[in-house]
Design a protein around this motif. Sequence first.
Motif: not given
Length: 542
Positions: A195-222
């Motif tokens: 869980d993080t606090f980005p220092h800059e204000e940013a628009t994350w588009s899409p806000m929530n997404w899932q990287l289905c990469d067999p090298a390392r599945p990763t979730t990126i969400v608000s």
Amino acid sequence: MTRTPSHVHDVAIVGFGPIGQMLSLLLGKAGHDVLVLERWPSSYDLPRAVHFDDEIGRIFQAAGVGEEVRAITDPVPDHYEWRNQAGQALVRIDWSGTGPSGWPTASFFSQPQLEAVLSKAAQEVPTVTVRRNCEVVGLEPRDEHVRLITSGPDGPDEVRARYVIGADGANSFVRSGMATTVTDLGFFHDWLIVDTFPHEEATWSPMNWQLCDPARPTTIVSGGPGRRRWEFLRLPHESVDELNTLDTAWRLLEPWGRTPENTTIERHTVYTFQARWVDRWREGRLLLAGDAAHQMPPFAGQGMCSGLRDAMNLAWKLDLVLAGTADPDLLDTYTSERSEHVQHAIGMSMALGQVICVLDPDEAAARDARMIATGADPRHALPPTPPPVLGDGVLKRGADGNRADGVGHLTPQYQVTHQGRTAPLDELTSGGFAILTDGGEPCAALDATDRYFLESIGASLVALYADHAPPEGYLDSDHGYLPHLREHGHVAAIVRPDFYLFGATSTADGLHGLIGQLRDQLHHPAPLSAANPAPEMAAADQ
């Protein structure tokens, strides 16, 4: 030594996380004497759950904290997208706009902020007492109450309550005092949560997404306003200890442009995602809710949501039992209804996880081709799952004695206008059972016994009109309820306090029978005789 108390509380809730907070708030607002016992001296101040859906927003609204919750959440403006290693969209799930319950389809939040809202609201209810730094160490069910032994800074103590609810998490002490078994589906995956606090204000588009990469599945969400969360699957060659370090967190964040110069890590921890549920959620005066009753992978964001549905289901039933307007056997329907519903959420979460957690490159390539061929349409790209309907319980029966078709589904919430005020229906009825009718004719078919019963359970008669409503009626402002009723050939429907459909009828006379079924299923005390007329309905009917 413990002192023997003379006072018996209506309910003791063990655990004061979001589920215990919601239960204490709902039961306290209903006028019941609620004691909360929480082992920790203060709330946990780091993030955990981050998502709720529109139905859960409606529950917050029912608890009287809707606006406070809106103020600390990020509603999703776009879609939830899954991408493969090459960045191609595998599925897009529309999370924008308003959902059927009248709240944003999906909202993200920080759990400490949410708990602060719920805790404050619960502790402002005069009939709710919260004891922190007070661990339950003994549990003894008796005929008329449950005896609890607690341990705290002042030594052991004894308290008594008519019912005890274990909202005390996956390692529930209350559950350990029950003989119930657990069904475990053997679904285990370790994920590093950052869980993080980005220092800059940013628009994350899409806000929530899932990287289905067999090298390392990763979730990126608000993670709620101003926060971002990354989740990284543990690979087979890694140990939990290797994964759960600050250095590893920074190493995994670096490809995403996150460094100590532009980001603060609020928390990193490894969770083992599981899929399991308790087979019986009630034993006499002991009940379970939330993680004490079930656990699921987070891929559908339904963990805390399911616990809050537990709270809503249990609260209205326990309210009627404590008030003496329903038989204690009503509480058995808590398990049958919620267990089947939560198994849907667990099954859906597992199905999504099995798509996401693919580590074999060839298997991932086949998955990608199949999903891309659907045009990223979730109706075809994702595994089919059964609808989220309640299990058997307080639901209309057909002529064969089995539950009627269509019952047990969540009903929508629309804006209506009543006596000059336009608002979501639940706000105008103040919760409880709602009897929705097409105009006033079905209401005219009710007799004194029907009206007495509806009054005793706090029900509202909502006579809906399409254009001009009489003073006692409700204008269907959004043109939502009446078209739905008429499409199905219904003139009346009974909506339960947890917003699920008890049943509907196609004739005005049928409403009398529908109410009779509800009365029978609640094991309501014997109706009045004709010589003993019922009082008038409450103001919501006037």
